[in-house]
Write an enzyme that holds these catalytic residues in place. Structure first.
Site, PDB file in Angstrom:
ATOM      1  N   CYS A  77     -35.304  14.613  38.908  1.00 48.97           N
ATOM      2  CA  CYS A  77     -36.297  15.260  39.757  1.00 48.97           C
ATOM      3  C   CYS A  77     -36.521  14.442  41.025  1.00 48.97           C
ATOM      4  O   CYS A  77     -36.610  13.225  40.982  1.00 48.97           O
ATOM      5  CB  CYS A  77     -37.656  15.474  39.091  1.00 48.97           C
ATOM      6  SG  CYS A  77     -37.585  16.504  37.641  1.00 48.97           S
ATOM      7  N   ARG A 115     -30.852  14.358  42.683  1.00 44.77           N
ATOM      8  CA  ARG A 115     -31.645  13.923  41.535  1.00 44.77           C
ATOM      9  C   ARG A 115     -31.893  15.049  40.530  1.00 44.77           C
ATOM     10  O   ARG A 115     -32.330  14.801  39.397  1.00 44.77           O
ATOM     11  CB  ARG A 115     -32.995  13.381  42.000  1.00 44.77           C
ATOM     12  CG  ARG A 115     -32.875  12.185  42.915  1.00 44.77           C
ATOM     13  CD  ARG A 115     -34.245  11.694  43.312  1.00 44.77           C
ATOM     14  NE  ARG A 115     -34.967  11.181  42.167  1.00 44.77           N
ATOM     15  CZ  ARG A 115     -34.936   9.923  41.769  1.00 44.77           C
ATOM     16  NH1 ARG A 115     -34.220   9.050  42.427  1.00 44.77           N
ATOM     17  NH2 ARG A 115     -35.616   9.532  40.715  1.00 44.77           N
ATOM     18  N   TRP A 168     -34.913  18.625  37.631  1.00 41.21           N
ATOM     19  CA  TRP A 168     -33.960  18.533  36.532  1.00 41.21           C
ATOM     20  C   TRP A 168     -34.772  18.864  35.288  1.00 41.21           C
ATOM     21  O   TRP A 168     -35.672  18.125  34.906  1.00 41.21           O
ATOM     22  CB  TRP A 168     -33.356  17.126  36.439  1.00 41.21           C
ATOM     23  CG  TRP A 168     -32.273  17.030  35.416  1.00 41.21           C
ATOM     24  CD1 TRP A 168     -30.969  17.402  35.568  1.00 41.21           C
ATOM     25  CD2 TRP A 168     -32.387  16.514  34.083  1.00 41.21           C
ATOM     26  NE1 TRP A 168     -30.276  17.155  34.404  1.00 41.21           N
ATOM     27  CE2 TRP A 168     -31.112  16.614  33.481  1.00 41.21           C
ATOM     28  CE3 TRP A 168     -33.438  15.988  33.329  1.00 41.21           C
ATOM     29  CZ2 TRP A 168     -30.868  16.197  32.167  1.00 41.21           C
ATOM     30  CZ3 TRP A 168     -33.200  15.578  32.026  1.00 41.21           C
ATOM     31  CH2 TRP A 168     -31.913  15.687  31.470  1.00 41.21           C
ATOM     32  N   ASN A 201     -42.434  14.029  38.277  1.00 38.55           N
ATOM     33  CA  ASN A 201     -41.151  13.551  37.746  1.00 38.55           C
ATOM     34  C   ASN A 201     -41.474  12.724  36.517  1.00 38.55           C
ATOM     35  O   ASN A 201     -42.353  11.865  36.572  1.00 38.55           O
ATOM     36  CB  ASN A 201     -40.458  12.678  38.810  1.00 38.55           C
ATOM     37  CG  ASN A 201     -39.208  12.013  38.281  1.00 38.55           C
ATOM     38  OD1 ASN A 201     -38.600  12.484  37.326  1.00 38.55           O
ATOM     39  ND2 ASN A 201     -38.820  10.909  38.890  1.00 38.55           N
ATOM     40  N   GLY A 202     -40.773  12.989  35.407  1.00 43.24           N
ATOM     41  CA  GLY A 202     -41.023  12.227  34.175  1.00 43.24           C
ATOM     42  C   GLY A 202     -41.382  13.173  33.043  1.00 43.24           C
ATOM     43  O   GLY A 202     -41.119  14.384  33.128  1.00 43.24           O
ATOM     44  N   GLU A 241     -13.867   5.209  31.632  1.00 43.64           N
ATOM     45  CA  GLU A 241     -14.524   5.670  32.867  1.00 43.64           C
ATOM     46  C   GLU A 241     -13.743   6.837  33.494  1.00 43.64           C
ATOM     47  O   GLU A 241     -14.333   7.793  33.999  1.00 43.64           O
ATOM     48  CB  GLU A 241     -14.663   4.486  33.835  1.00 43.64           C
ATOM     49  CG  GLU A 241     -15.113   4.817  35.248  1.00 43.64           C
ATOM     50  CD  GLU A 241     -16.503   5.438  35.374  1.00 43.64           C
ATOM     51  OE1 GLU A 241     -17.189   5.604  34.358  1.00 43.64           O
ATOM     52  OE2 GLU A 241     -16.873   5.807  36.500  1.00 43.64           O
ATOM     53  N   LYS A 285     -15.337  10.581  34.181  1.00 41.01           N
ATOM     54  CA  LYS A 285     -15.303  11.286  35.475  1.00 41.01           C
ATOM     55  C   LYS A 285     -14.807  12.718  35.275  1.00 41.01           C
ATOM     56  O   LYS A 285     -15.346  13.655  35.840  1.00 41.01           O
ATOM     57  CB  LYS A 285     -14.384  10.570  36.485  1.00 41.01           C
ATOM     58  CG  LYS A 285     -14.868   9.234  36.967  1.00 41.01           C
ATOM     59  CD  LYS A 285     -16.008   9.280  37.964  1.00 41.01           C
ATOM     60  CE  LYS A 285     -17.359   9.235  37.347  1.00 41.01           C
ATOM     61  NZ  LYS A 285     -18.016   8.011  37.102  1.00 41.01           N
ATOM     62  N   GLU A 344     -17.478  14.870  33.413  1.00 38.39           N
ATOM     63  CA  GLU A 344     -18.625  15.175  34.273  1.00 38.39           C
ATOM     64  C   GLU A 344     -18.300  16.244  35.310  1.00 38.39           C
ATOM     65  O   GLU A 344     -19.119  17.096  35.599  1.00 38.39           O
ATOM     66  CB  GLU A 344     -19.032  13.923  35.076  1.00 38.39           C
ATOM     67  CG  GLU A 344     -19.738  12.860  34.322  1.00 38.39           C
ATOM     68  CD  GLU A 344     -20.176  11.730  35.257  1.00 38.39           C
ATOM     69  OE1 GLU A 344     -19.298  11.008  35.771  1.00 38.39           O
ATOM     70  OE2 GLU A 344     -21.374  11.581  35.474  1.00 38.39           O
ATOM     71  N   HIS A 371      -4.599   4.907  14.805  1.00 42.60           N
ATOM     72  CA  HIS A 371      -5.546   4.929  13.678  1.00 42.60           C
ATOM     73  C   HIS A 371      -6.301   6.251  13.606  1.00 42.60           C
ATOM     74  O   HIS A 371      -7.352   6.319  12.960  1.00 42.60           O
ATOM     75  CB  HIS A 371      -6.510   3.744  13.800  1.00 42.60           C
ATOM     76  CG  HIS A 371      -5.816   2.420  13.740  1.00 42.60           C
ATOM     77  ND1 HIS A 371      -5.263   1.928  12.578  1.00 42.60           N
ATOM     78  CD2 HIS A 371      -5.519   1.517  14.704  1.00 42.60           C
ATOM     79  CE1 HIS A 371      -4.688   0.758  12.825  1.00 42.60           C
ATOM     80  NE2 HIS A 371      -4.821   0.484  14.110  1.00 42.60           N
ATOM     81  N   LYS A 419     -28.574  12.530  38.915  1.00 39.99           N
ATOM     82  CA  LYS A 419     -28.088  11.209  39.306  1.00 39.99           C
ATOM     83  C   LYS A 419     -28.804  10.088  38.576  1.00 39.99           C
ATOM     84  O   LYS A 419     -28.201   9.124  38.147  1.00 39.99           O
ATOM     85  CB  LYS A 419     -28.285  11.065  40.820  1.00 39.99           C
ATOM     86  CG  LYS A 419     -27.815   9.760  41.392  1.00 39.99           C
ATOM     87  CD  LYS A 419     -26.315   9.701  41.404  1.00 39.99           C
ATOM     88  CE  LYS A 419     -25.772   8.413  41.946  1.00 39.99           C
ATOM     89  NZ  LYS A 419     -24.368   8.231  41.545  1.00 39.99           N
TER      90      LYS A 419
HETATM   91  C1  AGP Z   1     -21.863   8.184  36.200  1.00 37.30           C
HETATM   92  O1  AGP Z   1     -20.869   8.964  36.784  1.00 37.30           O
HETATM   93  C2  AGP Z   1     -22.937   8.915  35.560  1.00 37.30           C
HETATM   94  N1  AGP Z   1     -23.545   9.856  36.428  1.00 37.30           N
HETATM   95  C3  AGP Z   1     -23.851   8.149  34.639  1.00 37.30           C
HETATM   96  O2  AGP Z   1     -23.097   7.820  33.529  1.00 37.30           O
HETATM   97  C4  AGP Z   1     -24.560   6.881  35.163  1.00 37.30           C
HETATM   98  O3  AGP Z   1     -23.629   5.866  35.357  1.00 37.30           O
HETATM   99  C5  AGP Z   1     -25.613   6.457  34.126  1.00 37.30           C
HETATM  100  O4  AGP Z   1     -26.568   7.463  34.010  1.00 37.30           O
HETATM  101  C6  AGP Z   1     -26.273   5.146  34.478  1.00 37.30           C
HETATM  102  O5  AGP Z   1     -26.956   5.216  35.691  1.00 37.30           O
HETATM  103  P1  AGP Z   1     -27.468   3.924  36.414  1.00 37.30           P
HETATM  104  O6  AGP Z   1     -26.297   3.074  36.758  1.00 37.30           O
HETATM  105  O7  AGP Z   1     -28.182   4.421  37.629  1.00 37.30           O
HETATM  106  O8  AGP Z   1     -28.384   3.211  35.468  1.00 37.30           O
END
Ligand code: AGP
Length: 614
Positions: free
Chosen positions: A2, A27, A75, A101-102, A484, A488, A491, A507, A609
């Protein structure tokens, strides 16, 4: 999670607030809304979906002229993304509007209390209760700041709340507990935002609010108190982010722009780290040398991409310092009763500095007397503020929801931390550290070389639009890179993508391999022959089962050709630094594949984000 904007000044509030929301949309983008106060009345516009829907509606029917307003981009947590659940929410009499927000954890109990008095709720959100409660207070005769104080005292959970009162047209009042809020200080105008991006094109002077603080914003000033009205101090800071850094700069996506910014981001993160004597100096490191020397364990806590940076850090820290390192998901850390004391250094890695799981984990660590060091990209955010020491990464604002330059600069900070600990503990000679620093300083150039071959990666990515499942293999420091790379793709392209340690494949996971399935393989440099050879065996195993292998291997590696259906070459770098370059083609691959599939790369579905709820 948010985005929140507030404004009071001389300009048209609708324009200023919408501009701020545009910059905060990363956000959350489930709905957006805005309220202005004009002629003693609230005017509210809100729409489900992305901010564009609201902008279109307000383009057709603008809110009345006003110089005070608040806005929100959501969000969703409580209630689906509908117009009714979009913020701002108003009290029953339509006098007070609130954005939030929260999560207000006791909203149900508070709601049932006033529902008994015939209060009707129009949404399924936890937020609406705050609007009703604040309105009840102002209707009873107290002013808006006092109403906010009284209501905050009743709320449990995490919240940034911003409220306006139609009968009090010169003030915006906001409160903060466990969710971010910064104030932008202008001339004859002031701003509120979840982060500085909300007002970066108006002012660079900012105030960071502390926990449980309330701020009252007028055109001419800002007053800060605690939840009981006692005057309190907020921390002033100057925003040095370049405004252009928050624009797309000719790229189709922020993410693509941020991938191409990585050479600069890595270089910036290395600037000023070596003193004239050649020794490493980390200015933000507020830990005494004895405390570093006495360390007997490091625990790294983080989420998502930052967690994978932590996995790479383990290899470097243990190798260079011989100090044991555990890497743990922040969301799991405090629930397992971890063994920590004053000789444990807890390292929290977070791009945003606001991730709720990581924040709660460091709080837990500090109650156990551990020292906490934050690796963070966001100046003035909660995680560095609550840590004993900080290494800031200098990636600049990262807007794309999928982290890219955030990740590589976290890696740089982890290497710096590892070398600093090695220097202080004396586990590496100064000339060895100097040599590794030189290698690190050459990495921006190596990343440039990888980026120069982006078109080859794009071509490959477009060939895979029909695939529904992709595997990633790596070993040693290449294993977190595989994880990672898979994240990507999940996501952005919404594909089944999984990263595995190549040795673990046999395994169980090898059962997933089907004829034609793409498998991206991060091949370690040849300097580590046993590792390299074992990786080739892993690749051979999936090829034998019909996989189509795309190998990332260093240039001049003549052994790889028989194993690779497709080859992406990487410059020659030491094995521990390879993640800095190996991740780049995987980022490009995911970005291009998602683009080819027609997805919104900067705002992938269901994500936000900054995850400020646990
Ligand atoms: C990364 O592509 C993601 N959007 C997500 O995993 C992110 O890295 C994670 O939420 C941690 O965020 P931060 O580094 O702001 O704590």
């Amino acid at each position: 999670m948010c985005g929140i904007v507030g404004y009071v000044g001389e300009r048209q509030a609708q324009d200023v607030v919408l501009g701020g929301l545009r910059r905060l949309e990363y956000r959350g983008y489930d709905s957006a809304g805005i309220t202005v106060v004009a002629d003693g009345e609230l005017s509210v516009g809100k729409r489900a979906g992305k901010l564009g829907n609201l902008e279109k509606a307000l383009g057709e029917e603008p809110l009345p002229p006003a110089t005070l307003g608040i806005g929100h981009t959501r969000w969703a947590t409580h209630g689906p993304p509908t117009d009714a659940n979009a913020h701002p929410h108003t009290g029953g009499a339509g006098r007070v509007a609130v954005v939030h927000n929260g999560i207000i954890e006791n909203f149900d109990e508070l709601r049932s209390r006033i529902e008994a008095d015939d209060h009707v709720f129009k949404s399924e959100t936890d937020t609406e209760i705050a609007a009703h409660l604040i309105e009840l207070q102002v209707v009873s005769g107290v002013d808006l700041p006092t109403a906010m104080q009284r209501v905050c005292q009743q709320l449990d959970g995490a919240f940034t709340l911003v409220a306006v009162d139609a009968a009090d047209p010169d003030r915006v009042v906001a409160a903060r507990r466990n969710s971010p809020l910064v104030v932008g200080l202008g001339e004859g105008e002031n701003f509120l935002g979840s982060d500085v991006a909300a007002f970066i094109d108006h002012t660079r002077e900012a105030l960071e609010l502390g926990q449980d603080q309330i701020v009252v914003l007028t055109r001419d000033g800002v007053e800060v108190t605690d939840f009981f009205g006692v005057p309190a101090e907020a921390t002033p800071f100057h925003v040095d982010w370049d405004l252009n850094a928050a624009e797309k700069d000719g790229h189709d996506w922020f993410m693509r722009k941020e991938i191409f910014e990585q050479p600069r981001a890595v270089a910036d993160s290395l600037i000023g780290r070596r003193g004239v004597d050649g020794l490493l100096q980390l200015d933000e490191m507020r830990l005494a040398d004895e405390e570093i020397r006495d360390l007997d364990k490091i625990i790294i806590i983080a989420c998502g991409t930052s967690f994978y940076a932590g996995m790479v850090a383990k290899y470097a820290i243990e190798h260079w310092t011989r100090t044991p390192v555990e890497v743990e998901l922040a969301s799991e850390f405090r629930y397992r009763d971890p063994i920590i004391d004053q000789t444990t250094l807890v390292v929290a890695i977070s791009q945003s500095g606001e991730t709720a799981d990581t924040l709660q984990a460091i709080r837990h660590a500090r109650t156990q007397r551990a020292k906490v060091l934050a690796i963070c990209n966001t100046n003035g955010s909660s995680i560095p503020r609550e840590s004993d020491a900080v290494i800031y990464t200098h990636a600049g604002p990262e807007i794309g929801v999928a982290s890219t330059k955030g990740f590589v600069t976290q890696l740089v900070a982890c290497y710096l931390l590892a070398l600093y600990v090695a220097q202080t503990k004396g586990t590496r000679f100064g000339d060895e550290i100097g040599q590794i620093m030189q290698q690190l300083e050459s990495m921006p150039g190596r990343i440039e070389e990888v980026l120069a071959r982006a078109d080859d990666v794009y071509r490959l990515a477009r060939e895979h639009v029909a695939n529904r499942s992709v595997l990633f293999l790596g070993r040693h420091a290449g294993y977190p890179v595989a994880l990672e790379g898979a994240l990507k793709l999940k996501e952005l392209a919404y594909l089944h993508a999984e990263g595995f340690a190549a040795g673990e494949l046999k395994h169980g996971p090898i059962a997933l391999v089907e004829d034609g399935m793409p498998v991206l393989c991060v091949v370690p440099p040849r300097g580590r022959d046993h590792l390299h050879g074992k990786m080739l065996s892993g690749i051979q195993e999936v090829r034998a089962r019909g996989a189509r292998t795309i190998c990332l291997a260093e240039e001049g590696d003549t052994t790889i050709a028989p194993y690779a259906d497709e080859l992406i070459t990487l410059p020659r770098v030491p094995v521990l630094l390879q993640p800095l370059i190996a991740i780049v083609p995987l980022q490009l691959f995911a970005c291009e594949l998602a683009t080819a599939l027609g997805h919104d790369v900067d705002q992938p579905r269901n994500l936000a984000k900054s995850v400020t709820v646990e």
